[in-house]
Design an enzyme around this catalytic site. Structure first.
Site, mmCIF file in Angstrom:
data_model
loop_
_atom_site.group_PDB
_atom_site.id
_atom_site.type_symbol
_atom_site.label_atom_id
_atom_site.label_comp_id
_atom_site.label_asym_id
_atom_site.label_seq_id
_atom_site.Cartn_x
_atom_site.Cartn_y
_atom_site.Cartn_z
ATOM 1 N N LYS A 216 0.862 -1.185 0.000
ATOM 2 C CA LYS A 216 0.000 0.000 0.000
ATOM 3 C C LYS A 216 0.896 1.231 0.000
ATOM 4 O O LYS A 216 1.755 1.368 0.882
ATOM 5 C CB LYS A 216 -0.873 0.012 1.257
ATOM 6 N N ASP B 130 -0.469 -0.223 -4.568
ATOM 7 C CA ASP B 130 -1.843 0.289 -4.561
ATOM 8 C C ASP B 130 -1.873 1.640 -3.876
ATOM 9 O O ASP B 130 -1.610 1.741 -2.681
ATOM 10 C CB ASP B 130 -2.757 -0.705 -3.823
ATOM 11 N N GLU C 216 -1.931 0.210 -8.674
ATOM 12 C CA GLU C 216 -3.384 0.432 -8.735
ATOM 13 C C GLU C 216 -3.715 1.889 -8.483
ATOM 14 O O GLU C 216 -3.312 2.438 -7.456
ATOM 15 C CB GLU C 216 -4.105 -0.389 -7.638
ATOM 16 N N ASP D 146 -8.966 -0.402 -10.213
ATOM 17 C CA ASP D 146 -9.699 -1.093 -9.143
ATOM 18 C C ASP D 146 -10.981 -0.302 -8.881
ATOM 19 O O ASP D 146 -12.053 -0.649 -9.383
ATOM 20 C CB ASP D 146 -8.796 -1.198 -7.893
ATOM 21 N N LYS E 248 -13.060 -7.393 -7.366
ATOM 22 C CA LYS E 248 -13.485 -7.748 -6.016
ATOM 23 C C LYS E 248 -14.929 -8.235 -6.113
ATOM 24 O O LYS E 248 -15.868 -7.434 -6.146
ATOM 25 C CB LYS E 248 -13.412 -6.510 -5.111
HETATM 26 O O1 LIG Z 1 -5.963 -6.638 -3.253
HETATM 27 C C1 LIG Z 1 -5.387 -7.187 -2.282
HETATM 28 O O2 LIG Z 1 -4.328 -7.820 -2.423
HETATM 29 C C2 LIG Z 1 -5.965 -7.115 -0.917
HETATM 30 C C3 LIG Z 1 -7.258 -6.416 -0.810
HETATM 31 C C4 LIG Z 1 -7.185 -4.917 -0.780
HETATM 32 O O3 LIG Z 1 -6.143 -4.349 -0.985
HETATM 33 C C5 LIG Z 1 -8.417 -4.191 -0.433
HETATM 34 C C6 LIG Z 1 -9.329 -4.814 0.384
HETATM 35 C C7 LIG Z 1 -10.496 -4.199 0.730
HETATM 36 C C8 LIG Z 1 -10.788 -2.947 0.263
HETATM 37 C C9 LIG Z 1 -9.882 -2.298 -0.576
HETATM 38 C C10 LIG Z 1 -8.695 -2.913 -0.936
HETATM 39 C C11 LIG Z 1 -7.801 -2.187 -1.896
HETATM 40 O O4 LIG Z 1 -7.531 -2.692 -2.969
HETATM 41 O O5 LIG Z 1 -7.408 -1.074 -1.571
HETATM 42 MG MG LIG Z 2 -6.993 -1.373 -4.674
#
Ligand SMILES: O=C(O)CCC(=O)c1ccccc1C(=O)O
Ligand SMILES: [Mg+2]
Length: 321
Positions: free
Chosen positions: A134, A162, A191, A214, A236
């Site tokens: 992240k 991300d 992302e 995403d 997702k």
């Molecule tokens: O994508 C992954 O590897 C884990 C999941 C994840 O990052 C996520 C999980 C819940 C809500 C938002 C996010 C995101 O992509 O920010």
């Molecule tokens: Mg994401």
């Protein structure tokens, strides 16, 4: 004889799980169990606060009505609420043996803070090494340092990053400037770097770092398209809808030459193991983004292999139907 049962559950989260600037103290959701003669199928319905448009109470009312219609008439029309459509379609797919058992329990390990904690996990990871970091939570320069550190320490590592739309174009540039140019192609994708899709596209163009969509998938004006610099889409299912819709999106992405990454919306271990089965079935070449079980203090009904978390059984659920 058809029988539908519904339970509500709540799992305490690890301290310090923050989603869209709010603390998530518990994860709350519903299970559906469908029986027909000897057959059985389970599904999880767990709208994610801050991400799903439907609340849990709205999803619950819709699910109870759906379950009663299915039990009485065999109706299996899909709900318009993504979490309900996903959970009911999973239960139906298990019931009719349409969701293969083979699962992909590899999960790209998630790093939200300390990169040193990730190193031993990656060293022990067999086969393809992919982790997710992240970014955008701290200074862009610190993010760049973390990425350099990881890519330097582990030569066969590829990173998914991300930013959750955190960066202005300037911040995104500062990050990119800091990443050793020789390693940019080991960033599998980043992302949603910027607040707008236009700025994210410009970032990919200017830096050569591939991007992924995403949040964009859930915007009304989004359409799947191959674009320069775009490598992947993150899917997702709890936020998407029925298994049918998930499959259509994956097929569309693959036809455009894009990687589709099945990813967690912080489901319980029951939902996560189903996502691991979906990934083995529909995206066998791609490690799914499912490393979220450890954000919780317990598993529910079905275990994720190798997890040390306690697993709560049916008596921990509140029966609703
Ligand atoms: O994508 C992954 O590897 C884990 C999941 C994840 O990052 C996520 C999980 C819940 C809500 C938002 C996010 C995101 O992509 O920010
Ligand atoms: Mg994401």
């Amino acid at each position: 004889m058809r029988r539908a049962q519904v339970w509500r559950w709540q799992i305490p989260m690890d301290a310090g799980v923050v989603l869209r600037e709010r603390r998530l103290k518990t994860r709350d959701g519903l299970f559906l169990c469908l029986n027909n003669g000897e057959r059985e199928g389970w599904g999880e319905i767990a709208p994610l606060p801050g991400f799903s448009h439907e609340t849990l109470d709205v999803a619950q009312a819709e699910l109870l009505a759906w379950a009663q219609r299915w039990q009485q008439h065999g109706d299996n029309n899909m709900s318009a609420l993504p979490s309900v459509a996903f959970g009911t379609s999973c239960a139906l797919a298990e019931l009719y043996d349409e969701l293969p058992q083979t699962a992909d329990y590899r999960a790209a390990p998630l790093c939200t803070g300390d990169p040193d904690a990730l190193l031993p996990v990656l060293a022990a990871m067999p086969g393809e090494k992919v982790a997710k970091v992240k970014v955008g939570l701290y200074e862009a320069v610190r993010d760049g340092m973390v990425v350099n550190l990881l890519l330097e320490a582990i030569p066969d590592l590829r990173l998914r990053l991300d930013a959750n739309r955190a960066w202005t174009p300037l911040k995104a540039q500062q990050f990119a400037k800091y990443v050793n140019p020789a390693w940019r192609d080991r960033i599998a994708f980043l992302e949603e770097p910027c607040k707008t899709r236009e700025d994210s596209r410009a970032f990919a163009r200017d830096t050569g770092i591939a991007i992924a969509w995403d949040e964009s998938l859930r915007e009304a004006d989004f359409a799947f398209a191959a674009e320069p610099g775009l490598r992947a889409v993150v899917i997702k299912p709890t936020l998407t809808g029925s298994l049918q819709k998930v499959r259509e999106q994956i097929t569309t992405a693959h036809a455009l030459g894009l990687t589709a990454v099945i990813s967690s919306s912080i489901e319980s271990s029951l939902g996560l193991t189903q996502l691991a089965r979906l990934a083995a079935w529909l995206t066998p070449q791609t490690i799914p983004g499912l490393d979220t079980l450890n954000l919780m203090q317990a598993q529910l009904l079905r275990r994720w292999p190798g997890s040390a978390l306690p697993c709560l059984e049916k008596d921990a659920l509140e029966p609703l139907l």
